[in-house]
Design an enzyme around this catalytic site. Structure first.
Site, short mmCIF file in Angstrom:
data_model
loop_
_atom_site.label_atom_id
_atom_site.label_comp_id
_atom_site.label_asym_id
_atom_site.label_seq_id
_atom_site.Cartn_x
_atom_site.Cartn_y
_atom_site.Cartn_z
N SER A 21 75.71 14.85 -36.46
CA SER A 21 77.11 14.91 -36.88
C SER A 21 77.52 13.70 -37.71
CB SER A 21 78.00 14.98 -35.64
OG SER A 21 77.74 13.84 -34.82
N GLY A 22 76.54 13.15 -38.45
CA GLY A 22 76.88 12.05 -39.36
C GLY A 22 77.60 12.61 -40.58
N ASN A 23 77.52 11.86 -41.66
CA ASN A 23 78.13 12.21 -42.92
C ASN A 23 77.67 13.59 -43.41
OD1 ASN A 23 77.68 10.99 -46.20
ND2 ASN A 23 79.67 11.09 -45.21
N ALA A 82 76.68 13.94 -49.66
CA ALA A 82 77.49 14.60 -48.62
C ALA A 82 78.98 14.63 -48.94
CB ALA A 82 77.25 13.90 -47.28
N LYS A 140 62.08 10.89 -52.73
CA LYS A 140 63.08 10.46 -53.72
C LYS A 140 63.89 9.26 -53.24
CE LYS A 140 66.69 12.20 -51.47
NZ LYS A 140 68.14 12.13 -51.41
N GLN A 182 67.27 5.54 -45.35
CA GLN A 182 65.98 6.23 -45.21
C GLN A 182 64.90 5.66 -46.15
OE1 GLN A 182 65.85 9.20 -42.80
NE2 GLN A 182 67.47 7.80 -42.27
#
EC number: 1.1.1.8
Length: 349
Positions: A11-13, A153, A204, A298
């Site tokens: 439930s992040g961005n 997002a 990426k 990431q």
């Protein structure tokens, strides 16, 4: 046919932006149960539980402020409870946490449940590369698909037009997932080359860190274009080396490939933090706290995993851009030396 129950694990961005789409579609389409559960890592926000805020105000005030979530999206603080009845599980958590979450879910899912991973990252396996969808599929014994694309997002939540790619080996399941997630402004192409779609999504972020270094060092658009192109070449080479299945150039031309690479190198959080790293000399951890509200980056983590995989195979020299990002992030190499990996790239030799 019984309507399919959906659970969003995360439930992040990005998880909240997807919840907005999935909740809206599930409420309107007969093939889906209108109640969508969303697992929320419980946090205290100004003396209130985040799940309570989401379930009363229908807004994730911490990770996606200013956007209303559909009232049929129900925040649940216990991941096992959230996922127990789900036919479709949408995984969207930072890739560092997926192992622990799978351990909690193991043995608690419906027999015929399926999953789709929106997680961009790779893991190390005994033979080198392990994709996150493979980690989830093996842990939980469920068939997995993936969704990757040029999807920042906040823009998805703003309902600005974008495209994305679903990788799914089963055409019927691919169509069902497309129905669950497509809107007039979130357009989906389904391809069967699941591995390539997922590799694009993971790698990426490493290239975007390089693009951010470029920006922070004050190099121009030409240099950044070279980072993007050489990064794409390394992504394709890596996919061909480490995947047993087909790796077609056409998949790199989908949203998951070149489009996601471009948007991430111009607008994503990996680029933003890497630019600040090059300008300020502050640590990545410090900048995550300052710029990302504590959310995890990431790109550097993926670069570390790539280094380990490539070192194991004796292929470090073949991927100078990936390795330059690793060295700057983890071995204290001065960021000003990043340009050398471009000047001496094997593509030019």
């Amino acid at each position: 046919m019984a309507s399919k129950k959906v659970c969003i694990v995360g439930s992040g961005n990005w998880g909240s932006a997807i919840a907005k789409i999935v909740g809206g579609n599930a409420a309107q389409l007969a093939q889906f149960d209108p109640r969508v559960t969303m697992w929320v890592f419980e946090e205290d926000i100004g003396g209130k539980k985040l799940t309570e805020i989401i379930n009363t105000q229908h807004e994730n005030v911490k990770y996606l402020p200013g956007h209303k979530l559909p009232p049929n999206v129900v925040a649940v603080p216990d991941v096992v409870q959230a996922a127990a009845d789900a036919d479709i599980l949408i995984f969207v958590v930072p890739h560092q946490f997926i192992g622990k979450i799978c351990d909690q879910l193991k043995g608690h899912l419906k027999a015929n449940a399926t999953g789709i991973s929106l997680i961009k990252g790779v893991d190390e396996g005994p033979n080198g590369l392990k994709l996150i969808s493979e980690v989830i599929g093996e842990h939980l014994g469920i068939p997995m698909s993936v969704l990757m694309g040029a999807n920042i997002a906040s823009e998805v939540a703003d309902e600005k037009f974008c495209e994305t790619t679903i990788g799914c080996k089963d055409p019927a399941q691919g169509q069902l997932l497309k129905e669950l997630m497509q809107t007039p402004n979130f357009r989906i192409t389904v391809v069967q080359e699941v591995d390539t779609v997922e590799i694009c999504g993971a790698l990426k972020n490493v290239v975007a860190v390089g693009a951010g270094f470029c920006d922070g060092l004050g190099f121009g658009d030409n240099t950044k274009a070279a980072v993007i192109r050489l990064g794409l070449m390394e992504m394709i080479a890596f996919a061909k080396l480490f995947r047993s299945g087909p790796v077609s150039s056409a998949t790199f031309l989908e949203s998951c490939g070149v489009a996601d690479l471009i948007t991430t190198c111009y607008g994503g959080r990996n680029r933003k933090v890497a630019e600040a790293f090059a300008r300020t000399g502050k640590s990545i951890e410090q900048l995550e706290k300052e710029l990302l509200n504590g959310q995890k980056l990431q790109g550097p983590e993926t670069a570390r995993e790539l280094h380990s995989i490539l070192q194991h195979k004796g292929l470090v020299d073949k991927f100078p851009l990936f390795m330059a990002v690793y060295k700057v992030c983890y071995e204290g190499q001065p960021v000003g030396e990043f340009i050398r990996c471009l000047q001496n790239h094997p593509e030019h030799m």
